[in-house]
Design a protein around this motif. Structure first.
Motif, mmCIF file in Angstrom:
data_model
loop_
_atom_site.group_PDB
_atom_site.id
_atom_site.type_symbol
_atom_site.label_atom_id
_atom_site.label_comp_id
_atom_site.label_asym_id
_atom_site.label_seq_id
_atom_site.Cartn_x
_atom_site.Cartn_y
_atom_site.Cartn_z
ATOM 1 N N GLU A 1 31.889 -16.072 -27.699
ATOM 2 C CA GLU A 1 32.636 -15.138 -28.531
ATOM 3 C C GLU A 1 33.993 -14.767 -27.957
ATOM 4 N N GLU B 1 30.740 -16.165 -20.804
ATOM 5 C CA GLU B 1 31.932 -15.364 -21.098
ATOM 6 C C GLU B 1 32.692 -15.096 -19.801
ATOM 7 N N TYR C 1 33.158 -18.328 -23.531
ATOM 8 C CA TYR C 1 32.515 -18.570 -24.829
ATOM 9 C C TYR C 1 31.104 -18.009 -24.793
ATOM 10 N N THR D 1 24.262 -20.147 -27.869
ATOM 11 C CA THR D 1 23.745 -19.649 -29.148
ATOM 12 C C THR D 1 22.323 -20.140 -29.383
ATOM 13 N N TYR E 1 23.074 -15.836 -23.961
ATOM 14 C CA TYR E 1 24.183 -15.918 -24.915
ATOM 15 C C TYR E 1 25.535 -15.686 -24.266
ATOM 16 N N SER E 2 25.602 -14.830 -23.247
ATOM 17 C CA SER E 2 26.917 -14.362 -22.775
ATOM 18 C C SER E 2 27.261 -14.730 -21.344
#
Length: 385
Positions: free
Chosen positions: A292, A283, A290, A251, A279-280
């Protein structure tokens, strides 16, 4: 004391006619104003045009033995070096259809014989003036294109330097070495190029996007700048609480890039990809990653590529706290993560390109100096003597 003045260059005209009397007539009419060259057939005319300095304008008869004026004009128009030379047909063919054919072949003008000297001179001067203006505009356009290309290269260089500087700043506070940046850049590019024709990725992975991915990949861990040293540089396993703090680097990275983008006041393509990757990239395909918990195709393609590149490099790279894992063992871990940690097709692309990954890892291998320098940086960051 004498002064030297540049002699104004007189335009050069080429007169093409198979009749000697016509060549003599035209030469006498034009020689006081222009440099006049003559050719008594189409073949000779083309040879004159293609060797040495081309003429500024061509006066061309149509009905000649060998190559006709029409055929000469067609060859001139087909050649990028001669297509901008104005051609005036000078002919006894006086019908409207003949004139339409001549102009349709790209001639600048069409004058029928017998010629009227004043009209001929006026039209020649007009077309020379038009050509001079067109040449000037072309030269200006060429200059502007070169200037745009130069400035584009400068902007690209500034972008590259800025990205590497930002990525290097993050690297100085992390366990990774600077070669990690280079390796993951190239890993992502290899995967993207392998998948560019895959049905699931063809619309996304074109040449331009692959170039932007290569450019933005170094920023994937930029958010680690905001992680406290006691966590970032901890040699052992993180506690659950510490790991939650570490996870915020995704983030922090996204927000830092987004802030820079807002300051620019413009949407920049490579920054968009950089935000996605930062950011991703943690994932996982099954949704267990993470920040999200995204799963499947909800994870950006750029982040899915970086996930494989980052994990492979983490496994196979030497660090101050661990040895490098053998290539074959790392390959097995990524194979086992196919469909859980990694997009199955991206994992398959990796498995198809393992030799390229191995070559990149060897090309940018961490030396003893790299490891020692990183240990020194960590010691300074930790306040050790």
């Amino acid at each position: 004391m004498s002064l030297d003045f540049d002699v104004i260059r007189r335009p050069t005209l080429l007169v093409v006619d198979d009749t000697p009397d016509n060549l003599m007539l035209m030469s006498n009419l034009l020689k006081d104003r222009y440099v006049v060259k003559v050719a008594n057939n189409g073949e000779k005319a083309l040879k004159i045009v293609r060797t040495g300095e081309p003429p500024d304008l061509i006066l061309l008869d149509i009905m000649m033995p060998g190559l006709s004026g029409h055929e000469v004009a067609q060859q001139l128009v087909a050649d990028s070096k001669t297509r901008d030379i104005p051609v005036i047909f000078l002919t006894a063919l006086a019908s409207e259809e003949d004139e339409m054919i001549g102009l349709g072949l790209g001639a600048a003008d069409y004058i029928t014989k017998p010629i009227r000297p004043a009209i001929l001179l006026a039209r020649v001067e007009t077309h020379l003036n038009i050509k001079a203006a067109a040449d000037f505009l072309r030269s200006q356009n060429d200059f502007l294109e070169q200037e745009v290309a130069r400035r584009t290269r400068e902007v690209a260089a500034i972008q590259d330097v800025t990205i590497l500087a930002m990525a290097s700043l993050a690297e100085t506070r992390d366990n990774e070495t600077g070669n990690h940046i280079r390796r993951t850049q190239h890993f992502v590019k290899v995967l993207a190029e392998h998948l560019r024709n895959h049905p699931r990725f063809a619309k996304v992975l074109d040449d331009h996007t692959i170039g932007l991915l290569f450019k933005s990949a170094p920023l994937h861990d930029i958010g680690k700048v905001g992680i406290p040293d006691r966590i970032l540089l901890k040699p052992g396993k993180l506690t659950p609480e510490e790991f939650e703090v570490m996870k915020t680097h995704t983030t922090l990275g996204r927000d830092a890039i987004e802030h820079a983008e807002l300051q620019l006041g413009a949407d920049v393509a490579f920054l968009r990809l950089a935000k996605e990757i930062a950011y991703s990239h943690q994932e996982k395909w099954d949704g267990s990653g993470y920040p999200e918990g995204l799963s499947g195709d909800r994870i950006p393609v750029s982040a899915r590529l970086m996930a494989v590149a980052d994990v492979y490099d983490a496994l196979t790279s030497r660090r101050v706290y661990k040895p490098a894992m053998p290539h074959e063992q790392a390959l097995g871990i990524i194979r086992d993560g196919r469909g859980s940690h990694f997009d199955p097709d991206v994992a398959d692309a990796f498995l198809a390109c393992t030799e390229q990954f191995r070559e990149i890892a060897q090309r940018f291998v961490d030396t003893d100096h790299d490891i020692a320098r990183k240990a020194d940086v960590q010691a300074v960051a930790a306040g050790l003597p």
